[in-house]
Write an enzyme that holds these catalytic residues in place. Structure first.
Site, short mmCIF file in Angstrom:
data_model
loop_
_atom_site.label_atom_id
_atom_site.label_comp_id
_atom_site.label_asym_id
_atom_site.label_seq_id
_atom_site.Cartn_x
_atom_site.Cartn_y
_atom_site.Cartn_z
N GLY A 114 72.67 56.16 -13.66
CA GLY A 114 72.34 56.86 -12.42
C GLY A 114 72.79 56.15 -11.16
O GLY A 114 72.57 56.65 -10.06
N HIS A 115 73.43 54.99 -11.27
CA HIS A 115 73.76 54.18 -10.08
C HIS A 115 75.17 53.62 -10.19
O HIS A 115 75.32 52.43 -10.41
CB HIS A 115 72.75 53.04 -9.94
CG HIS A 115 72.71 52.42 -8.58
ND1 HIS A 115 73.55 51.40 -8.19
CD2 HIS A 115 71.91 52.67 -7.53
CE1 HIS A 115 73.26 51.04 -6.95
NE2 HIS A 115 72.27 51.80 -6.53
N PHE A 116 76.13 54.23 -9.97
CA PHE A 116 76.37 55.66 -9.79
C PHE A 116 77.34 56.06 -10.88
O PHE A 116 78.29 55.32 -11.15
CB PHE A 116 76.97 55.92 -8.40
CG PHE A 116 76.09 55.44 -7.28
CD1 PHE A 116 75.04 56.23 -6.83
CD2 PHE A 116 76.28 54.19 -6.70
CE1 PHE A 116 74.22 55.78 -5.80
CE2 PHE A 116 75.46 53.75 -5.67
CZ PHE A 116 74.43 54.54 -5.21
#
Length: 146
Positions: A48-50
């Site tokens: 999720g990052h990224f």
């Protein structure tokens, strides 16, 4: 030098939050430590990052520096968490981020003891990749009995 098995004796953290893979230099007399974290694309935070441009979250770089500082603190006191003592991260001063950390990097973690007053420990910490500064901060930890 400390391998991951010995590190696990000095840190209560476990996957995915154990952020020190190896200690390459620890000098209790000089009150300093040098360790590293191998950063892999398989780290759960990269989902999720990224996703299109994976970068290690800054808060985890700070946590990695704090974990290295915690090992130094335990070694200075000749204690382990199993002895009933823990270090809690309570703050940072002079925090600066300079460069991103990406998959494939080896994050070098350095900490030097500054002071301890009333069980509040302060360490000067730096993180780097390939000799380039990534992050620096004064890390503040509280020593607590369990």
């Amino acid at each position: 030098m400390m391998d991951i098995n010995e590190i696990r004796e000095y840190l209560p953290h476990r996957y995915p939050f154990l952020l020190v893979d190896r200690v390459v230099d620890l000098n209790v007399e000089e009150k300093r430590i040098r360790a590293y974290k191998n950063v892999s694309i398989n780290e759960p935070f990269f989902n999720g990052h990224f996703p299109a441009h994976p970068i290690m979250p800054g808060v985890l770089i700070i946590e990695a520096m704090a974990q290295a500082a915690g090992i130094l603190g335990f070694k200075m006191l000749d204690l382990k968490p199993a002895d009933g003592t823990l270090y809690y991260f309570v703050g940072s001063d002079k925090l600066r981020f300079r460069n991103p950390v990406t998959p494939g990097d080896q994050l070098i973690l350095e900490a030097k003891f500054i002071s301890c007053k009333r069980q509040i420990w302060k360490f000067e910490c730096q993180a780097s990749v390939d000799g380039k500064p990534v992050c620096s901060a004064e890390i503040i930890c509280a020593e607590r009995k369990l």
